[in-house]
Design a protein around this motif. Structure first.
Motif, short mmCIF file in Angstrom:
data_model
loop_
_atom_site.label_atom_id
_atom_site.label_comp_id
_atom_site.label_asym_id
_atom_site.label_seq_id
_atom_site.Cartn_x
_atom_site.Cartn_y
_atom_site.Cartn_z
N PHE A 223 0.78 -1.32 -0.05
CA PHE A 223 -0.01 0.05 0.06
C PHE A 223 0.86 1.14 0.08
CE2 PHE A 223 -2.70 -3.09 1.82
CZ PHE A 223 -4.11 -2.96 1.32
N TYR A 224 0.57 2.16 -1.02
CA TYR A 224 1.64 3.44 -1.18
C TYR A 224 0.75 4.72 -0.71
CZ TYR A 224 5.25 6.04 -3.23
OH TYR A 224 6.30 7.01 -3.40
N TYR A 225 1.19 5.31 0.04
CA TYR A 225 0.73 6.57 0.57
C TYR A 225 1.44 7.66 -0.08
CZ TYR A 225 -2.03 3.75 4.16
OH TYR A 225 -2.90 3.03 4.76
N ASN A 226 0.84 8.55 -1.06
CA ASN A 226 1.67 9.63 -1.36
C ASN A 226 1.64 10.88 -0.45
OD1 ASN A 226 2.67 9.30 -4.40
ND2 ASN A 226 0.45 8.73 -4.31
N VAL A 227 2.81 11.62 -0.66
CA VAL A 227 2.79 13.03 0.29
C VAL A 227 1.50 13.61 0.34
CG1 VAL A 227 5.19 13.34 -0.24
CG2 VAL A 227 3.28 14.30 -1.66
N TYR A 228 1.18 14.13 1.48
CA TYR A 228 -0.04 14.92 1.84
C TYR A 228 -1.08 13.76 2.30
CZ TYR A 228 2.29 19.26 0.70
OH TYR A 228 3.09 20.40 0.54
N GLU A 229 -1.14 12.56 1.73
CA GLU A 229 -2.37 11.60 2.21
C GLU A 229 -2.33 11.30 3.82
OE1 GLU A 229 -3.32 8.40 -0.42
OE2 GLU A 229 -1.69 8.60 -1.46
N ILE A 230 -1.09 11.05 4.26
CA ILE A 230 -1.26 10.74 5.74
C ILE A 230 -0.25 11.41 6.61
CG2 ILE A 230 -2.68 8.60 5.42
CD1 ILE A 230 0.24 7.35 6.05
N LYS A 231 0.55 12.01 5.81
CA LYS A 231 1.75 12.69 6.37
C LYS A 231 2.02 14.00 5.86
CE LYS A 231 4.16 8.51 7.96
NZ LYS A 231 5.47 7.90 7.67
N SER A 232 2.79 14.91 6.30
CA SER A 232 3.33 16.27 5.92
C SER A 232 4.25 16.17 4.74
CB SER A 232 3.91 17.25 6.90
OG SER A 232 5.03 16.48 7.24
N TYR A 233 4.39 17.21 3.75
CA TYR A 233 5.20 17.18 2.72
C TYR A 233 6.70 16.49 3.19
CZ TYR A 233 7.89 18.20 -1.75
OH TYR A 233 8.44 18.16 -2.66
N ALA A 234 7.18 17.37 4.22
CA ALA A 234 8.41 16.82 4.91
C ALA A 234 8.83 15.52 5.14
CB ALA A 234 8.81 17.69 6.20
N GLU A 235 7.66 14.95 5.74
CA GLU A 235 7.36 13.45 5.84
C GLU A 235 7.61 12.62 4.90
OE1 GLU A 235 7.87 11.95 8.92
OE2 GLU A 235 7.73 13.84 10.48
N GLY A 236 7.25 13.03 3.63
CA GLY A 236 7.24 12.26 2.37
C GLY A 236 6.19 11.16 2.16
N ASN A 237 6.34 10.30 1.37
CA ASN A 237 5.55 9.15 1.33
C ASN A 237 5.63 8.00 1.93
OD1 ASN A 237 7.63 7.81 -0.15
ND2 ASN A 237 7.32 9.01 -1.75
N THR A 238 4.79 6.98 2.12
CA THR A 238 4.91 5.74 3.04
C THR A 238 4.71 4.56 2.24
OG1 THR A 238 4.16 7.36 4.85
CG2 THR A 238 4.11 4.87 5.13
N GLU A 239 5.57 3.65 2.39
CA GLU A 239 4.91 2.42 1.76
C GLU A 239 4.93 1.28 2.95
OE1 GLU A 239 8.64 1.17 -0.46
OE2 GLU A 239 7.97 2.25 -2.03
N LEU A 240 3.66 0.66 2.84
CA LEU A 240 3.34 -0.04 3.68
C LEU A 240 3.30 -1.80 3.26
CD1 LEU A 240 2.19 -0.92 6.77
CD2 LEU A 240 -0.07 -0.39 5.99
#
Length: 263
Positions: A223-240
């Motif tokens: 599951f791939y969360y792009n920037v701003y979906e669940i975190k700030s731009y600084a935190e970047g994207n998230t791979e689960l």
């Protein structure tokens, strides 16, 4: 002497026969129903240049993408790649460059920065059962920073319809799967079961939710969360990533069919 010569000829003939049989076997085992495609690229530039230090810079649109032999597959790609309604990559490039040119002309031929868009579409799965694509885009059109995203798209080969998570997980098991996914997310983020998902995270009402953006890997579902979906731009994207072994009992027969086709 004639005996040895005949023996050598016999050995060579056997080797050649075995080699040909091996080639035939290799050809026979190759899948014949995977989709054929070629890679294409486009590189368009604006005629307006901006001098930066000792070099000239200009706005550009670059893209690399697959072209399939089947028109209906290319139409599917159009729907997921051209999010702004363009009907072809050429049209997308022309519209992007023209938008910049109009911006410059509205400012009396002056610009403080150039724009750019890099778009790449990769085939990441091409099995007899499903087609998996990854679309990556980096773009800058002014401002403090650019924008980038990654989208995964999976299509059923029989229906040509996009595969949704509800096709993978049996409806009655959806809540169980979400709980398993949340456990992996909390472990990945270093959170306890009681830590809040509000504040740092953008989950609605502080409740964990799955990204609609996912794909099948060999051992995991991603599951791939792009920037701003669940975190700030600084935190970047998230791979689960969640291993199939942890929720195999929740997967639908159709989902197992997709996953097994990878291996």
């Amino acid at each position: 002497m004639r005996f040895y010569f005949s023996l050598i000829v016999l050995v060579i003939s056997c080797l050649l026969s075995a080699c040909n049989d091996h080639k035939k076997a290799a050809i026979a085992t190759q899948p014949t129903d995977t989709l054929s495609y070629s890679q294409k690229s486009i590189d368009e530039h604006s005629n307006y240049f901006l001098k930066e230090d000792d070099r000239l810079d200009t706005t550009y649109f670059r893209a690399k993408y697959p072209i399939f032999q089947e028109d209906n597959i290319n139409e599917l790609i159009t729907t997921i790649v051209h999010l702004e309604g363009d009907t072809s990559m050429q049209e997308a490039a022309r519209r992007f460059i023209n938008s910049y040119n109009e911006y410059v002309e509205d400012n009396n031929g002056k610009s403080t920065s150039t724009w750019n868009r890099d778009l790449q579409v990769d085939v990441i799965a091409n099995t007899p059962v499903f087609l998996g694509l990854r679309t990556k885009q980096d773009e800058y059109t002014g401002g403090a920073h650019g924008d980038h995203f990654t989208l995964y798209s999976n299509f059923d080969r029989q229906s040509n319809k996009q595969i949704m998570i509800d096709d993978i997980i049996q409806k009655e098991n959806k809540d169980k799967f979400v709980k398993i996914a949340e456990q992996y997310f909390r472990k990945q983020e270093g959170l306890s079961t009681d830590d809040s998902l509000s504040g740092k995270y953008f989950f609605e009402d502080g409740r964990f939710s799955l990204a609609d953006n996912f794909t099948f890997e060999k051992d995991d579902i991603l599951f791939y969360y792009n920037v701003y979906e669940i975190k700030s731009y600084a935190e970047g994207n998230t791979e689960l990533r969640i291993p199939y072994t942890t929720f195999k009992h929740l997967i639908s027969d159709k989902g197992l069919h997709y996953i097994n086709s990878i291996n």
